[in-house]
Every structure is written in structure tokens, then in C-alpha cells.
Design a protein around this motif. Sequence first.
Motif, short mmCIF file in Angstrom:
data_model
loop_
_atom_site.label_atom_id
_atom_site.label_comp_id
_atom_site.label_asym_id
_atom_site.label_seq_id
_atom_site.Cartn_x
_atom_site.Cartn_y
_atom_site.Cartn_z
N LEU A 8 19.96 23.81 -25.61
CA LEU A 8 20.72 24.72 -26.46
C LEU A 8 19.78 25.53 -27.33
N ALA A 9 18.76 24.85 -27.87
CA ALA A 9 17.81 25.54 -28.73
C ALA A 9 16.97 26.54 -27.96
N GLY B 94 18.04 28.44 -25.60
CA GLY B 94 18.81 29.63 -25.30
C GLY B 94 19.86 29.39 -24.23
N GLU B 95 20.64 30.43 -23.96
CA GLU B 95 21.81 30.27 -23.09
C GLU B 95 21.44 29.89 -21.66
#
Lengths: 125, 136, 599, 255
Positions: B52-53, B55-56
Motif C-alpha cells: 500500500l505504501a 503505491g497502487e
Amino acid sequence: MSSGTSPPARSHAPIFWLLFGAGGMLSALFGPALVFITGIAAPLGIVIPHDLLSYPRVLALSQHWAGKSLLFVIVALFAWHAAHRLLHSLHDLGLRIGPATRLLCYGSASLLTLVSAAGLLALGF
Amino acid sequence: MSGAPAVRRPYYRRMGRWWQRDPFFRRYMWREATALAVLAYALVLTLGIVCLALGEAAWQVWLAALRSPASLALHAALLAAMVLHTKTWFEIMPKTMPMIFVGERRLAATTITRCGWAAAAIATLALLALAAGWRP
Amino acid sequence: MAAEAIERYTADVIILGAGGAGLRAALAIAMRQPAARIALISKVYPMRSHTVAAEGGAAGVTQSHDSLDAHFHDTVSGGDWLCEQDVVAYFVEHAHEELVQLEHWGCPWSRTGDGRAAVRAFGGMAIERTWFAADRTGFHMLHTLFQTSIRYPSIQRFDEHFCVDLVIDDGRVQGVLAVEIASGEFRLIAAKALIIATGGAGRVFRDNTNGGIVTGDGMALAYRHGVPLRDMEFVQYHPTCMPGTGLLFTEACRGEGGFLLNSEGYRYLQDYGLGPASAEPRNKAMELGPRDRLSQAFWHESRKGRTLHGPHGEYVHLDLRHLGERKLRERLPQIRELALTYLGIDPARAPVPVLPAVHYTMGGILADGRTAAPLAGLYSAGECSSVGIHGANRLGSNSLTELLVFGKVAGEQALAFAQGVGHGAPARLGALAEASRAAALEPLQRTGSGERLATLRNELTRTMQEGCGIYRSAPSLEATCARLAQLRQAWHGAQLDDRSRSWNTEWLALLELGFQLDVAQAMAHAALARRESRGAHQRLDAGCTERDDALFLKHSLAYHDPAGGPPRIEWSPVTITRSAPGTRVYGAAAERAGVTLHA
Amino acid sequence: MPEPARAAARSITLEVLRYRPEIEAAPVWQSYVVPFSEDLSVLQALQHVKDELDGSLSFRWSCRMAICGSCGMMIDGRPRLACQTFLRELLPGPVRLEALAHWPIQRDLVIDASGFIAGLERIKPYLIPRQPRPLAAGEYRQSPHELELFEPYSACINCLLCYAACPQFGLDPGFTGPGLLALLHRYNADSRDGGRAQRMAAVNAEHGVWSCTAVGYCSEVCPKAVDPAHAVNQNKVNSAIDYLRHLLAPRGAPP
């Protein structure tokens, strides 16, 4: 006849035991539902809305202070619960508990705690 | 003491695979093994947070991984282990708390265990309901 | 086998036996004089001692409407006036404080609603004065005493050490020789005074409530060194024991309101001067009569064909059903458990089969009112001792208190004696110990063919049961005495399977059998000499069926014959201070007597 | 109970793990055939062996009524008291008898229990009064509720079955173990006692309460329903509180 000898050293187990207990209680209450939701229902698209784990929703959750704390507490306490139990299991299997086994178990829990904390902090507020 | 070692010679038995000695011990080892599931799930969540950190795109990789048959099989096993954990956690709980008295009578261990199970059932239903979109 | 040197220890006071009396004595010494070295020797770990099995309770005047005088009279009349009355007076005066002392040490006595120690009714007691810890009173007392003793470093324990002989020199006790059971090694423990607190000898009878360790060791050890055994013919049968095993159902079953029923479901005790049969328990009546009367009533019921029959012989019913499950769980949990486990009977639903079995030896090592034996430096306390409070029949719940009261006295008296004398000459003690060791080892070196140990022991217990039981007669006792003499001969040739030294329990059991034979001979010969019926000693032969104060208001004294012949029986007077011998009355008659007494 | 197996069983085989330090280097199994009856306990069967078949078989026993705590042994793999275990529960046999697990065997069915006895001295199992009370003041007042808080733990007969049920004791004989910890808690929980602070050092040690992993089998095998597992874990709570208190007031100020 043992009187007079110095008292045995105090164990630091209480810290780990308290973490173990907290994690055990949390996982006993919520573990089955969490595993079901994230690991079975969401991937299969059953029971819950298909967008529950969509990027925006999860991002929003992890950027809210409450969601962030919740995720952190779950990961960290689960890890510490497991680490403490596994350390004793190694002993049960006949391994001597020493610095190495402690490092393996509590080190793993520390690692998960730090990585999840770093990730959650990186996600910002 | 004074020496007559041939007479006083205690014999120490080995522990060997002691957990195979008694069904009670086998159940105990299964109970302890649930910690592997709890650890594995913490790892899955940590990886999710990391993705998640990142990115998508990374998040989508994590989601795709969750949909793989291997992951589904793993999570089915984790679910079973978690249920076993919940069952055994509350079974041992009465031993880990002080005596509780309601009026004059001491609360029975089975009552405490059943309360624990009931709490877990309520927590599960509440979490499922929240996930399913119900809002209080 | 070359004789290795005997390991030596030194103490001021040795206490032989670590049951209730021995532990209480050790505590008395440790508290009074911390510098005094105490050697506490026991053939088992202290918490295994047979005090552990006592169930019902410990008597001491507690309630405001009770009195020392009432306890005194119950005890003296219960003992059929063969009690030392000055000693009984001392006993009842010090009973209560000892029970409080035990409470201060942590004994979990059962409580009343307002937090005080509760008391229950007991057989032969006019007023409720029996302290109890559910139905595990002896267990709790023993563990409390043992655990408290751990606090005192001056108590050096010799656990699982078997005493084979006393070391007596220069006319006084100088030590003991003991075997460490685990190694088979001998140890000479030298001391200036010795307290024997080894308990009773019930295992000389076949049906008994006693643990396997209750073999009269201390009685026999003193007896062999010339100390007489007093009043050995008085052996108490407990009326409510389990058929087959002899396990005890406490008198508290009746104190709480249990009934004894014969094969017709009839409360037969009303036929034996104990009535009327009221529904509620009444002190000193019916089921709360004294133990000798109740056991004798069973024998008469058997004669009338009104007992029941099972695989282990005749029995009657102990009916607890009307007490209800809740009260049984609360007040008699162990009894419930025993009946459920051993008989498969839930006492809340069905009556429990019971019969009388040997429970207690009223007699023992002759002791004055301060526990001293007629051998310098020797003291005794507890069941092995005849300090004189039980007379011809002990009242239930007096003996647990006796352990405390006279255990303490013995400790203090032995300490005082030890402080006034020096240690003996080591060389002489060593020579005596060598001789004792050789005698103890002799059975291990026997060759040839002799009887098995168990054969002799079974024959002993059968003989005593048949010839020296609830009812005796001259012919039955003469036959018993003759058989015992034969067994004594056979004992010298008995063969052992086990020749090893570590944990050789067969060898130790043979030494115990030697002790048992001594004690049995003292019992049978004293019973033969007492040509009357009194308390627990009941004779059937003509001229002997009634109490005879003119000839037998006396203690019997059995002296050992060093040549191996039968004991010599002598007589000594009974101390009477304020209660002239009267008639023992129970039931309605006792209540009438009580009214006149208090009017 | 008219099971055919039961009716047919006229005798039953005991297999006993024997060890005589003067004869054998290591334990060996030996079989004995004893007559069967419905009300025969394992202890009585052993007594039959000793009396009639082999006088050299050693075991501890005394009271025969499950209160002296002498005759604990492994019976078909489970720690039990021989005096209250009946052959009828163990049909058709053979019944395997072995000295209590986790303890050194001294001989045959006799264990070396000296470790337990030494442990007793460490845990201060006696009342340490809050303040001295003269005998003349009579007994302490103790409500039935206060009695109930410690009474179950005072019922321990020191039979050591719980130790034979405790793998942690087996793995590490230095562990204080269930029986002693229950006894320690019995005094800590007594309203008359003020000695808890003196006993905490023994509890707080790694070998004190912290070797316990709450297996819980100790409570299963306890013949007196003492529930040592419960006592041990109450000690854990107490020790954790003591630990936190010590962290906050590190100079060891009295609580």
C-alpha cells in the motif's frame, strides 16, 4: 538448606507475556473474521462488497489515525503473540532457549512491528 | 552424601517425542501451532501495508496474490487455525484469571469459556457486518 | 560384606516419627530454643504420616455453654474410668489454645458464617466441641504443621529413614540407629533425649483403617529396651468402615446426622441402651454413642442375623441420604468421594455398607503426665504413647488434640532434659550401633528355607482378628498367644526375595513385622490377664463379662522378655481425682443424668 | 455392567517398568499375572505381586485412601494414584505401570522426590502473619468467602502427579512446577497472610512461574481438584503486576 543464597534473578517474561496475552485475545476475538474477510471473502468476492479492498478505500483507512492505529495494533500484537508462543514451542521441541532463539522469535516480531510502523507512517495522515 | 554410588543411582528418562505420549499433549501442540497461523497472517498484513505504501500498482499485485489458489488454500488453513486458536484460547482462559464471584457463588470455568466464545462470535458477526457495509 | 563405617550425626533431641505429634514437638523445641538441634526422623516424608488420614476433627472446649468440666467428664466416662484424671484435666485445659495455635499457623478450619472456627458434634461428647476442616482435618493439621516446620532451620529432617534400634547406654537414651531407605546405609544419630512419636499399631489386625506404615515401630523399640507398654488390651474398633479395604467413614457422618440401619432398615442402636431414636442427631445418643458401644452392637446384630451380607462379609448400612447432596458436598466431601470411587455408591442416593474395623490403639509406651517414660531421656507423644487420657476407650476427636497438647509437652520436656545432660561416649555408642546394625542386616544374609513374609503377616493379622477382636475370651486369647509365639519363632527363619540395599521394602517390612509381633503379644497377653470387660475390652467368658473395679481398676503393664518368652504383665494404679467410677450411660439415660448434674 | 470382556477376565497382566540400581544399568519391563476382581485397585494388585509373586518389587504406599499422596505412578501412560485406580477401568490389559514421569527413578516405581522437598524450602509455605497475634486473642476471623479464595489450593496432597503431567518440568527440572506454585499461592491468597512480598522473588524468576506454558494437564490429573494450573496462572498475574510496579518504583519501595 537453600536459604541464605541470593534470590533468583527477576525474569523479563512479564513484558512478553502481556504482549502475548493481548495479541492472543485480539486474535481470538477477531482473527477468524479478519482472515475470512481479507483472505477468502474479498479475493472470492463473496459476502462483502467487491470494492472493500480497493486502493482508495484502504488508503483512506490507513491514512486516518484510527485506521492506522488499528492496523498497527493488529499486526504488532499478532506478531508478538506468535513470537512468544513459538519461542516456547521451540523449547517444547527440545531446543535450548538462548540468545539465538530469542533473537529469532522476538526479532521477527520486532521486524514486523518496525516494517508495519514504517509503512503506515510513510502512508501519511 | 558418602559414596555408595552403585546403590543410589537415580535413572533419568529422556523426554524424547513426549508430545506423542498422551492425546492431551498432542492437542496442546496443535494449540501452540496456531501461533504459526497468527504469525503468517501478521506477515500477510505487513506485506499488504508495504505494498500500500509503495503505491497502487504494488497494492494490485498484493490483491492479485491474494486471489491465487495457493493464497486461498493458505487462508483456508489460516482460518481453521484461527478458529482452533479462538476455541482453545477461551478454554484455557478460566485458568488465567483470578476467581470471580457473582454474589456468593464462584463463577464456573465453563461459564467463563462460554462467555469468551460468545464474545468471539459477536466480534466476528460485527466485523462481518461492518465489512458487508452495514453501518450503525 | 565388609562393614563400612556408620555415618554419624549429632543432635540435642531426636524425634522419631514426623506425624502430628512429632512435628508439634519439633516446633515446640524450635520455638523455645532456636539453638537446640533437632533431628526429625521419619520412615516416610512427613506429609505421608498417618495423621493425614484422620477425618473428623479435634476436640477443645469452645462454646460459651460448654465447660472444661464437661469435656473432662465425657473423656473420663468415655474411657470407662481408666483415664489418668490429672492428665485429662491438663489435656482439656490446653486443648483450645492448641487449636487456636494451629489456626494461627494457617490451618484452614471450617468456619461459621461470622468467620469463627466452627464446631461439630462427635460421639460421646455432650456438647459440640470438635473443630474440623471439612472431613480432612488430620490432613490439614499435618500439612499445616509440616509446612510451618520448614520455617525452622534447627529442625534437621531425616526423611525416609527407618529406625532399627535405640542406642541406650549408661541407663539413658543416647541416640538411634536408622537406615536411609534410598541407599540402605546406616546412620547413627546421637542425642541427649528422644521423643518417640511413631503412631499406632493397627496393622496387626486384618480389618483396619490404618495406613501401611502403622506398624507399632516406636512402641516395640521402647518395649525391647525395658519400657513397659500400658493398657495394650484396649484396641478401638471404629464402627463405620468400608468392607474389604477397611477405609474409614468418619464419625462426622454420624455427627452430621447419619443413621445406622440393619438388614431390616431399623436403627438398631436403640436396642442397646442408646435410644430413643430421634430424627435429629442428639449428643451422646444413638449414632453419637461411643465407638466401643457401637462396634459391640454390630457384633450383637450379627449374632441375631440382622446384618447384610456382601462379598467381604457382613455389614450394616450407614444412611446419609436424608442429609442431601449439598450438605454432603460441603461437610463430607471426602466421604462422598470415597463412596463414589471405591464402592460406586452415591451416598446422597443409596446407603453405604459399613462394618467395624480396628482404628486406634488406646495403650502405648508408658508415659507420665509430662510424657516421660521410665527410662531417662525417653519421651513419647501421640498414639504410640500412653499418657493416660483415653483409658479403656478413646472418644473420637480427642486424639488429634492430644497430638498437639502432648506433642508440645514432649518437646519442652525433652528439651529441658537435654539441656541438663551431656553427650555419651562416642566409642561406646559406635559399638552399640555396630551390634544393632548386625542384627538388622541378619535377615538379608539368611540361607535355607523359611516362610514368606506375607504368609507370616497374614497369619498374624488373622490370628489377632479372630482371637483378640471386639469380643474376646480366655480360650480365644490363649490360642492367640500360642500362635503368636509360633509366629515369633517362624519370623526368625522367614526368607526374603530381595537381598539388595536400595529401597528394599521387603527387608524393612520384615523388620516391621518383628515390631508388630512384639506389640501383638503385648496386646494379647494383657487382654488375657484382664479378666473383666471394660470399654473396648469385652470378654465373653464367665465371670469376665462385667466391669470389675475391685480387681481391675488398674492399668496393665506389659514388659518384654529379653529371652524371647511371653511378656510379663504387671498392674499399676489409676489416678482418680474428682470422678469416681460410675456407670457409663448414653441416650435418654445420659440426658436424665445430665439434667440432674446441672440442676 | 455385563460386558463379556469383564466376565471373562479372571486374571490380568501387569507390565511393570523395573529398575534396580544394584542389578540393572537401565530400566526393563517385567510382567506379572494377577487374579482379577471388580474391586481390586492397582495398588492391591501390586501388593499381591509383592506378597505372592516377587517380594523384590518396590513401590511407595500407605493410606490406601488417596490422602497420603505416596502411590502416584504412570498407569497406562497417565499419572494416577494406584490406590484409587481400579483394574476394572483398565480392561482387558495388560496394564502398564511405570514410575511417575519426569522424575528420576530411584528404584522400580519409586521416584527420587528430593527436588520437590528442596523446593518446599524455597517457597516459604507457611503463614507469615501481617502482624503477630497472641493466642489469647483467639482465632483470626475469616469469612467463608475468604476461606474459599485459598481452600482449594490447600487441598494438595503433594502426590506429584501434576509434575508427571507437566512437560515443562520434564524439559527443565529446575522449574518450580505446579504443586509448589499452587502451595505458594495458597499462602499468598490467605487473608491471614502478609508474606506475599517475601515470596515474589521465587515467583518472578524464570524458573518460578515463567516456565509455565499453560498446558493445563496438571489440573486434569490432580486427584484432589486443586487446579494447580489456575494457581500458577494467578501467580503470573501477580508477577506481572509486581514487574510493572517494580518498573515504576525501581528502588524497591514497598508497595
